[in-house]
Design an enzyme around this catalytic site. Structure first.
Site, mmCIF file in Angstrom:
data_model
loop_
_atom_site.group_PDB
_atom_site.id
_atom_site.type_symbol
_atom_site.label_atom_id
_atom_site.label_comp_id
_atom_site.label_asym_id
_atom_site.label_seq_id
_atom_site.Cartn_x
_atom_site.Cartn_y
_atom_site.Cartn_z
ATOM 1 N N ARG A 25 0.717 -1.148 0.089
ATOM 2 C CA ARG A 25 0.007 -0.062 -0.508
ATOM 3 C C ARG A 25 1.040 0.897 0.061
ATOM 4 O O ARG A 25 0.804 2.412 -0.555
ATOM 5 C CB ARG A 25 -0.910 -0.631 1.538
ATOM 6 C CG ARG A 25 -1.763 0.887 1.121
ATOM 7 C CD ARG A 25 -2.951 0.830 2.832
ATOM 8 N NE ARG A 25 -4.357 1.850 2.580
ATOM 9 C CZ ARG A 25 -3.719 2.880 3.205
ATOM 10 N NH1 ARG A 25 -3.973 2.710 3.795
ATOM 11 N NH2 ARG A 25 -5.528 3.587 3.090
ATOM 12 N N VAL A 33 -7.039 6.721 -1.213
ATOM 13 C CA VAL A 33 -6.993 5.464 -1.005
ATOM 14 C C VAL A 33 -7.592 5.005 0.309
ATOM 15 O O VAL A 33 -7.874 5.043 1.855
ATOM 16 C CB VAL A 33 -5.310 5.652 -1.047
ATOM 17 C CG1 VAL A 33 -5.112 3.419 -0.088
ATOM 18 C CG2 VAL A 33 -4.626 5.788 -2.171
ATOM 19 N N SER A 34 -8.626 3.234 0.085
ATOM 20 C CA SER A 34 -9.352 3.563 0.809
ATOM 21 C C SER A 34 -8.894 2.621 2.359
ATOM 22 O O SER A 34 -7.858 2.050 2.072
ATOM 23 C CB SER A 34 -10.558 2.248 0.606
ATOM 24 O OG SER A 34 -11.225 2.459 -0.885
ATOM 25 N N GLN A 35 -10.095 2.801 3.720
ATOM 26 C CA GLN A 35 -9.156 2.235 4.694
ATOM 27 C C GLN A 35 -9.287 0.485 4.103
ATOM 28 O O GLN A 35 -9.932 -0.005 3.701
ATOM 29 C CB GLN A 35 -10.439 1.643 5.536
ATOM 30 C CG GLN A 35 -10.273 1.738 6.928
ATOM 31 C CD GLN A 35 -11.217 1.904 7.759
ATOM 32 O OE1 GLN A 35 -12.527 2.337 7.226
ATOM 33 N NE2 GLN A 35 -10.992 2.084 8.933
#
Ligand SMILES: C[S@@+](CC[C@H](N)C(=O)[O-])C[C@H]1O[C@@H](n2cnc3c(N)ncnc32)[C@H](O)[C@@H]1O
Length: 399
Positions: A35, A66-68
């Protein structure tokens, strides 16, 4: 000093321990597609915190993030991608989820990811190259229309919220394909994995709560949220233009009154506002609303704390309103001349929810039908903003 590899290993351990990840292929993808390479410049602790990271704003509003990680993992488990699948992602963002998908589908599969903003697609391509990910085609476009050029897809995943199931997404699936999207239903955003069971018909395989930025472009929906005229408070009505509910000036006026308290059958929690009780109430009664306001207002301390603000679940009548309070716990407060009628409705719904075993989003079953021209909704069906008919029931879904 902990390295990115240390932080990634810790995050994956946490996701597995918390039951967010159980498919070994998804676990392997989380390890293989780092990530932090999709968040250049962020230190490893921040890149692997279980939080969404905004990457683009417009007028102070986040339009891309940027998603959890836990939400990404939950949604990948719902999507169930497999080697060889052809996948369409709508909402490329920084490209992290597309990279994870590409790792799972492998060289025999393919991933097409679409974003409405060219600068984000450029970033996606750069980030995927930096991470050494192959097999993703990143394109600029409005995902409201899907991406017909590479259809059909075994899997379509939206990583951006929609208020409707657009027919294009259904027709671009293979006959047994799966569509996963954050879908707003009566004010609650739900991550719904739909299996295609016929040319125009989908049935949910699983439903979870979620929180995503909304679609822009042709599928954008201005929403029904409104500000109270006095400022500071936002009303989120479950239904639109519901007859017999107070207008905004009336709501503002009655909420200034002291109100009268009644005992509720159960104390609420903040998660009950949009899931659990709140979802149960909103599906049964379009007069339900959620109220968001500042902590330091007169009502603030009595309401539920959410991200630096206060929120409540309530029901509006023509001349009144009833709110479920956090403090005192297990209390419904009635405001205005017919606030007692609103309180009665809220208490009856809360009682029904307790008797049903306090169901949550995961207990929902949703059937979606794209109607033929002239084919109207049956009683009890909700028509979403794309015109798709949703038939929603509790307690019968597998998910
Ligand atoms: C939460 S972000 C996606 C995160 C991304 N999947 C990742 O892993 O980084 C949502 C994205 O949807 C995009 N988006 C919004 N409306 C869109 C549309 N109509 N078509 C395609 N993408 C859209 C936004 O620009 C934003 O990048």
């Amino acid at each position: 000093m902990r390295t990115a590899d240390d932080e990634r290993a810790r995050l994956i351990d946490d996701l597995v321990r918390d039951g967010r990840v159980y498919d070994p292929r998804i676990r392997a993808a989380l390890d293989a597609v780092p990530r932090h390479l999709f968040l250049p410049g962020l230190d490893p602790g921040a890149a692997y915190a279980d939080e969404a990271v905004p990457i683009k704003t417009d007028g102070g509003v986040t339009v891309s993030s940027v998603s959890q990680p836990s939400m990404v993992a939950i949604m990948l488990e719902q999507l169930a991608p497999a080697p060889g699948h052809r996948v369409l992602e709508i909402g490329a963002g920084a490209g992290w989820n597309a990279g994870l998908l590409a790792h799972v589908v492998g060289p025999a599969g393919s991933v097409t990811t679409v974003d409405i903003d060219a600068d984000l697609v450029d970033g996606t391509r750069d980030n995927l190259a930096a991470a050494g990910v192959q097999g993703v085609t990143a394109v600029v476009g409005d995902g409201a229309g899907g991406y017909p050029a590479a259809a059909p897809y075994d899997r379509i995943e939206l990583t951006v919220g929609s208020t409707g199931v657009r027919p294009e997404w259904v027709t671009q699936l293979t006959p047994d394909g799966r569509l996963l999207l954050p879908l707003t239903v009566r004010g609650s955003q739900l991550s719904v994995a739909f299996d295609r069971t016929g040319p125009d018909r989908l049935v949910s395989a699983s439903v979870r709560s979620c929180a995503f930025v909304r679609l822009r472009g042709a599928g954008a929906d201005p929403g029904a949220d409104a500000a109270l005229p006095g400022g500071g408070w936002t009303v989120q009505p479950a239904g639109r233009d519901v007859p017999g509910t107070a207008d905004l000036p009336t709501l503002e006026r009655v909420l200034r009154e002291p109100g009268g308290d009644r005992a509720a059958p159960a104390p609420g929690s903040v998660s009950d506002l949009w899931d659990g009780l709140g979802l149960w109430c909103a599906l049964a009664d379009p007069g339900v609303l959620r109220l968001l306001g500042p902590e330091d207002s007169r009502l603030g301390p009595a309401l539920f704390a959410v991200a630096g603000a206060r929120a409540a679940l309530g029901i509006a009548t023509a001349e009144g309103c009833a709110l479920l309070l956090a403090d005192p716990a297990a209390t419904v407060r009635a405001f205005g001349p017919d606030g007692d009628a609103a309180a009665e409705r809220l208490l009856a719904l809360a009682d029904g929810w307790v008797r049903a075993g306090r169901p949550h989003a995961a207990d929902l079953r949703i059937e979606a039908v794209v109607p033929a021209p002239g084919d109207g909704p049956a009683p009890g069906e909700i028509v979403d903003t794309a015109g798709t008919r949703l038939r929603i029931s509790w307690g019968t879904g597998p998910g």
